[in-house]
Design an enzyme around this catalytic site. Sequence first.
Site, short mmCIF file in Angstrom:
data_model
loop_
_atom_site.label_atom_id
_atom_site.label_comp_id
_atom_site.label_asym_id
_atom_site.label_seq_id
_atom_site.Cartn_x
_atom_site.Cartn_y
_atom_site.Cartn_z
N HIS A 266 0.85 -1.21 0.00
CA HIS A 266 0.00 0.00 0.00
C HIS A 266 0.88 1.26 0.00
O HIS A 266 0.54 2.26 -0.63
CB HIS A 266 -0.90 0.03 1.24
CG HIS A 266 -2.09 -0.87 1.17
ND1 HIS A 266 -3.16 -0.61 0.36
CD2 HIS A 266 -2.38 -2.02 1.81
CE1 HIS A 266 -4.08 -1.56 0.51
NE2 HIS A 266 -3.62 -2.44 1.38
N ASP B 248 -7.39 -2.52 -1.55
CA ASP B 248 -8.36 -3.30 -0.76
C ASP B 248 -9.71 -3.13 -1.44
O ASP B 248 -10.19 -1.99 -1.56
CB ASP B 248 -8.40 -2.78 0.68
CG ASP B 248 -7.08 -2.99 1.41
OD1 ASP B 248 -6.37 -3.95 1.07
OD2 ASP B 248 -6.77 -2.18 2.30
N GLU C 203 -6.59 -12.15 4.23
CA GLU C 203 -7.51 -11.03 3.98
C GLU C 203 -8.12 -11.14 2.59
O GLU C 203 -7.42 -10.92 1.60
CB GLU C 203 -6.77 -9.68 4.08
CG GLU C 203 -6.19 -9.37 5.44
CD GLU C 203 -5.41 -8.06 5.48
OE1 GLU C 203 -5.24 -7.41 4.43
OE2 GLU C 203 -4.96 -7.70 6.57
ZN LIG Z 1 -4.62 -4.09 2.05
#
Ligand SMILES: [Zn+2]
Length: 196
Positions: free
Chosen positions: A109, A116, A173
């Site tokens: 990031h 995301d 995730e």
């Molecule tokens: Zn992320």
Amino acid sequence: MPAVIALLTASALAADPLVDVRTAVPDAVLDVRYATERNILGRAVYPRAAAFLRRSTAAKLAKAADALRARGLRLVIYDAYRPLSVQRLLWKAKPDARYVADPARGSAHNRGAAVDVGLADEAGRALEMPSPFDDFGPRAAHGAAGVPPAAAARGAELKAAMEAAGFSSLREEWWHYKDPAAKDWPLLDVPLEDIR
Ligand SMILES: [Zn+2]
């Protein structure tokens, strides 16, 4: 920042600048949580709901969005480029390397190379995904048990589209995708206010 690093960063950014995700994916639904209180910090740390990626990474995202659009789906963007100074705040709140990258090493990031994402329908209504975004627990993992079948299927559909477009996924995730090309890209601390 040492002058030589600043110079290398400037030349990398000149060749492959940070661009607004909506220039690549005009129908992306922005739900940028760090511009709100709905994040693990409980306060806004971005000045506005905007999402930026390096241009070459944004082009990959456009490819994924095209494939999803053909199936009646739109991308929801929770986060993209994240300044290193914000990474330090997150690490302070959640110093667990399974979920938050140590700012000493940095996250994709911070390189403008991770995004995301979730899914919305054609009208832009967010669809149920395997877990809430940034829900750091077992349900956030790909293929987690106890997830409603429709939500699990959406997670798998998103993963397939993102991987086919050149992103790599993270086991823990379902929302996190990074551009593997970014491995050697510099960590950035360009404030969001400064990106045009
Ligand atoms: Zn992320």
